[in-house]
Write a protein that holds these residues in place. Structure first.
Motif, short mmCIF file in Angstrom:
data_model
loop_
_atom_site.label_atom_id
_atom_site.label_comp_id
_atom_site.label_asym_id
_atom_site.label_seq_id
_atom_site.Cartn_x
_atom_site.Cartn_y
_atom_site.Cartn_z
N GLY A 1 -30.43 -3.36 9.52
CA GLY A 1 -31.73 -3.98 9.33
C GLY A 1 -32.84 -2.63 9.06
O GLY A 1 -32.54 -1.73 9.74
N CYS A 2 -34.20 -2.98 8.60
CA CYS A 2 -35.02 -1.87 8.51
C CYS A 2 -36.35 -2.70 8.84
O CYS A 2 -36.66 -3.81 8.48
N ASN A 3 -37.43 -1.76 9.30
CA ASN A 3 -38.64 -2.43 9.81
C ASN A 3 -39.83 -2.02 8.85
O ASN A 3 -41.09 -2.34 9.09
N ILE A 4 -39.41 -1.43 7.61
CA ILE A 4 -40.38 -1.12 6.90
C ILE A 4 -39.84 -1.37 5.34
O ILE A 4 -38.60 -1.51 5.17
N GLN A 5 -40.85 -1.13 4.38
CA GLN A 5 -40.13 -1.19 2.99
C GLN A 5 -40.79 -0.16 2.23
O GLN A 5 -41.88 0.21 2.03
N CYS A 6 -39.80 0.74 1.68
CA CYS A 6 -40.22 1.70 0.70
C CYS A 6 -39.95 1.25 -0.68
O CYS A 6 -38.94 0.74 -0.84
N HIS A 7 -40.83 1.79 -1.57
CA HIS A 7 -40.54 1.36 -2.92
C HIS A 7 -39.47 1.87 -3.49
O HIS A 7 -39.18 1.36 -4.76
N TYR A 8 -38.69 2.87 -2.97
CA TYR A 8 -37.57 3.53 -3.70
C TYR A 8 -36.30 2.98 -3.07
O TYR A 8 -35.11 3.30 -3.18
N CYS A 9 -36.45 1.86 -2.30
CA CYS A 9 -35.35 1.22 -1.47
C CYS A 9 -35.25 -0.17 -1.90
O CYS A 9 -36.00 -1.05 -2.07
N ASN A 10 -33.79 -0.46 -2.13
CA ASN A 10 -33.37 -2.11 -2.57
C ASN A 10 -32.32 -2.07 -1.47
O ASN A 10 -31.46 -1.35 -1.11
N ARG A 11 -32.56 -3.13 -0.45
CA ARG A 11 -31.70 -3.26 0.73
C ARG A 11 -30.29 -3.45 0.38
O ARG A 11 -29.34 -3.43 1.25
N LYS A 12 -30.00 -3.78 -0.81
CA LYS A 12 -28.46 -4.11 -1.25
C LYS A 12 -27.89 -2.38 -1.27
O LYS A 12 -26.73 -2.26 -1.38
N ASP B 1 -27.59 1.80 0.25
CA ASP B 1 -27.88 2.74 1.17
C ASP B 1 -29.25 3.10 1.27
O ASP B 1 -30.09 3.17 0.48
N CYS B 2 -29.65 3.67 2.43
CA CYS B 2 -30.83 4.15 2.87
C CYS B 2 -31.22 5.37 1.98
O CYS B 2 -30.83 6.11 1.94
N ALA B 3 -32.27 5.26 1.04
CA ALA B 3 -32.74 6.42 0.39
C ALA B 3 -33.19 7.39 0.99
O ALA B 3 -33.00 8.60 0.46
N ASN B 4 -33.43 7.35 2.22
CA ASN B 4 -34.02 8.43 3.26
C ASN B 4 -33.13 9.71 3.23
O ASN B 4 -33.11 10.58 3.30
N GLU B 5 -31.85 8.96 3.33
CA GLU B 5 -30.55 10.01 3.68
C GLU B 5 -29.46 10.02 2.53
O GLU B 5 -28.24 10.41 2.97
N GLY C 1 -28.38 4.94 8.69
CA GLY C 1 -28.61 3.53 7.74
C GLY C 1 -27.46 2.86 8.13
O GLY C 1 -26.65 2.84 8.94
N PRO C 2 -27.26 1.85 7.22
CA PRO C 2 -28.15 1.90 5.77
C PRO C 2 -29.64 1.47 6.09
O PRO C 2 -30.41 1.53 5.21
N GLY C 3 -29.83 0.99 7.14
CA GLY C 3 -31.28 0.70 7.56
C GLY C 3 -31.76 1.73 8.50
O GLY C 3 -31.56 2.76 8.24
N ASP C 4 -32.61 1.16 9.33
CA ASP C 4 -33.28 2.06 10.21
C ASP C 4 -32.60 2.18 11.64
O ASP C 4 -32.41 0.90 12.20
N THR D 1 -34.44 8.66 10.83
CA THR D 1 -35.36 7.51 11.19
C THR D 1 -36.63 7.53 10.22
O THR D 1 -36.89 8.62 9.88
N ASN D 2 -37.07 6.40 9.89
CA ASN D 2 -38.05 6.32 9.30
C ASN D 2 -39.48 6.70 10.08
O ASN D 2 -40.63 6.75 9.74
N GLY D 3 -39.24 6.72 11.46
CA GLY D 3 -40.15 7.23 12.45
C GLY D 3 -40.94 6.05 13.19
O GLY D 3 -41.76 6.19 13.99
FE1 SF4 Z 1 -36.90 2.82 3.42
FE2 SF4 Z 1 -34.42 3.41 4.77
FE3 SF4 Z 1 -35.89 1.30 5.25
FE4 SF4 Z 1 -34.92 1.64 2.81
S1 SF4 Z 1 -33.74 1.41 4.63
S2 SF4 Z 1 -37.00 0.60 3.38
S3 SF4 Z 1 -35.36 3.69 2.30
S4 SF4 Z 1 -36.57 3.40 5.81
#
Ligand code: SF4
Ligand code: CLF
Length: 499
Positions: free
Chosen positions: A79-90, A92-96, A132-135, A163-165
């Motif tokens: 799971g993730c607690n934010i939405q990044c415009h470069y990420c689609n939940r389907k 991997d986490c684009a942060n890493e 990931g795949p979330g935070d 982490t997204n922090g």
């Molecule tokens: Fe952002 Fe990672 Fe969360 Fe995707 S999973 S929204 S890239 S912090």
């Protein structure tokens, strides 16, 4: 002098009794042998020995270590607690990670079993990360249960977290208690007006925030978490996704803000944007930067910015050396004896690497000194290297799916990144279309150093203005690049003693 070169994968498989001595004879285990010796021009040159000791086996925190050591990611945090415009939940986490579906989210128990299975077969493994795949910190119980199990079973393996922090300030004590000495925070902006263009919403303290308020909260929590980690003596790396037209001119401010708070390393990663990934940026035409744009931003930040330039934007389930991905391999469960024996193999492997990196650093220092003879007016060159690891030119051109790119001038040899392209050799035959893509990927590069190359691709590269050289095969990379540059600029021929 002719040197017998031992491939990295062979080193890793050698029994302990045959490991001492290495390829160049025994050298006393001086302090230099047990301290991470950075490659010439690496961003960690100026570190105190105590810090170099902490990073010397971490393939992301030490540029030199990435030639020798492997990381493994465990996809336990869905799971993730934010939405990044470069990420689609389907994906991997684009942060890493580069976009690509995670093959499987693992339970903590399954993740621990997988680490034991991989560690039993891969003596190069030095770090296990959760990215990931979330935070990972939104999934804190799963993340910390996994780390606790690994710490108990494999105490010599380093733990790493990305982490997204947003939740970070709430978890400092547990991070510290589990000896997680390396934490990455993705910070793409420290100005809310810029951050709001990257993050449409966050969920914090049980409610959803949008716009400027969301951006303000996220930035404040990220910077607070960074300061708390530094105060707790954790090495913090900051990742920033470079998004042209949004934060490209802002990353100098991000660099200044994180350095002021004690961040150890800054990793500027190119946005990966493809409509096929279904991300907001992909679907709205936001492009990623070119290699030249990425380098221009890195160059703008100057030599004291302490930038990481060897990131591979790994998947959240990546396994192996950076640039390799063995995550899809089937690692059968390991027996108790194999797990115990693997600890000794890792120890032996580290001793071999200590010896190897000492030799490599010595050769790099000599090579860097010789560059001072090159005329100041000579322009810098970019050189692509085919390598399978070990810090050597040791891969056939046709087998390379990525090239490490080095910049060389009279001041030294510096890694500036890597470029990916398809593998030219497909089961014995060369693929013309792949070669076109490889030549395009090598834009701006003067020469390719490789262990071997066929006549056909060598001629095609030559026609594109790129020299190909086999004469540096199996030499250490930095001395080989330096020797190529000297030969180019002063008509000096490369010699075996230069490596
Ligand atoms: Fe952002 Fe990672 Fe969360 Fe995707 S999973 S929204 S890239 S912090
Ligand atoms: Fe993994 Fe990240 Fe730890 Fe490395 S990756 S959690 S710090 S062990 Fe490394 Fe991969 Fe780049 Fe990350 S190359 S994406 S920086």
């Amino acid at each position: 002098m002719t040197r017998r070169i031992i491939p990295l994968d062979v080193i890793a498989k050698r029994p302990a009794s045959r490991m001492c001595g290495g390829s160049t004879g025994c050298s006393a285990q001086s302090a230099a042998c047990t301290t991470s010796a950075p490659a010439a021009g690496s961003p960690t040159d100026d570190l105190p020995a105590s810090v170099r000791e902490r990073i010397k086996e971490h393939p992301c925190y030490s540029e030199e270590a990435h030639h020798f050591f492997a990381r493994m990611h465990l996809a336990v945090a869905p799971g993730c607690n934010i939405q990044c415009h470069y990420c689609n939940r389907k994906y991997d986490c684009a942060n890493e990670s580069r976009p690509g579906v995670v093959s499987k989210v693992l339970s903590p128990d399954a993740a621990i079993a997988k680490v034991l299975a991989v560690a039993a077969r891969m003596p190069q493994l030095s770090v296990v990360g959760i990215a990931g795949p979330g935070d990972p910190l939104l999934n804190a119980e799963r993340t910390f249960a996994t780390f606790a199990g690994i710490a108990e079973m494999l105490p010599d393996i380093k733990l790493c977290l990305s982490t997204n922090g947003l939740a970070l300030p709430d978890h400092i004590e547990r991070i510290k208690a589990l000896n997680i000495h390396h934490v990455t925070i993705t910070i793409n902006a420290v100005d809310s007006n810029i951050a709001r263009r990257i993050y449409p919403w966050i969920v914090y303290e049980g409610r959803r925030w949008t716009g400027l308020e969301a951006a303000r909260i996220l930035i404040a929590r990220q910077l607070e978490g960074l300061s708390l980690l530094v105060a707790a003596d954790v090495l913090v790396k900051v990742n920033s996704v470079l998004i042209p037209g949004i934060n490209d001119h802002h990353l100098a401010a991000v660099n200044a803000a994180i350095k002021a708070r004690g961040a150890f390393l800054h990793n500027i990663m190119p946005l990966i944007s493809d409509p096929a990934h279904g991300t907001h940026f992909g679907l709205t035409g936001q492009r990623g930067p070119t290699s030249s744009e990425l380098k221009a931003v890195q160059d703008t930040l100057g030599s004291d910015a302490r930038l990481m330039k060897h990131c591979r934007q790994c998947r959240a389930d990546a396994v192996g050396l950076l640039g390799q991905d063995r995550g899809q391999e089937d690692f059968a469960p390991a027996a108790a004896e194999a797990i115990a024996a693997a600890a000794d193999k890792r120890k032996d492997y580290r001793q071999i690497v200590d010896k190897e990196r000492t030799d490599r650093q010595r050769a790099a220092t000599v090579a860097t000194d010789t560059l001072k003879a090159v005329a100041a007016l000579e322009r810098a060159r970019l050189v692509a290297v085919c390598t399978k690891g070990g810090g050597r030119v040791n891969q056939h051109f046709g087998h390379a799916s990525e090239f490490q790119i080095f910049e060389v001038d009279r001041n030294g040899v510096r890694l500036v990144g890597h470029r990916r392209a398809g593998r030219y050799c497909q089961g014995g035959a060369g693929e013309d279309e792949v070669l076109d893509a490889v030549i395009a990927a090598l834009e701006g590069v003067s020469a390719v150093l490789c262990a071997k190359i066929g006549r056909c691709p060598a001629e095609r590269l030559k026609a594109a203005g790129i020299e190909t050289l086999e004469e540096y095969a199996f030499q250490y990379i930095e001395p080989a690049v330096a020797a190529y540059f000297r030969a180019q600029t002063a008509s000096l021929r490369p010699t075996a003693s230069s490596a």
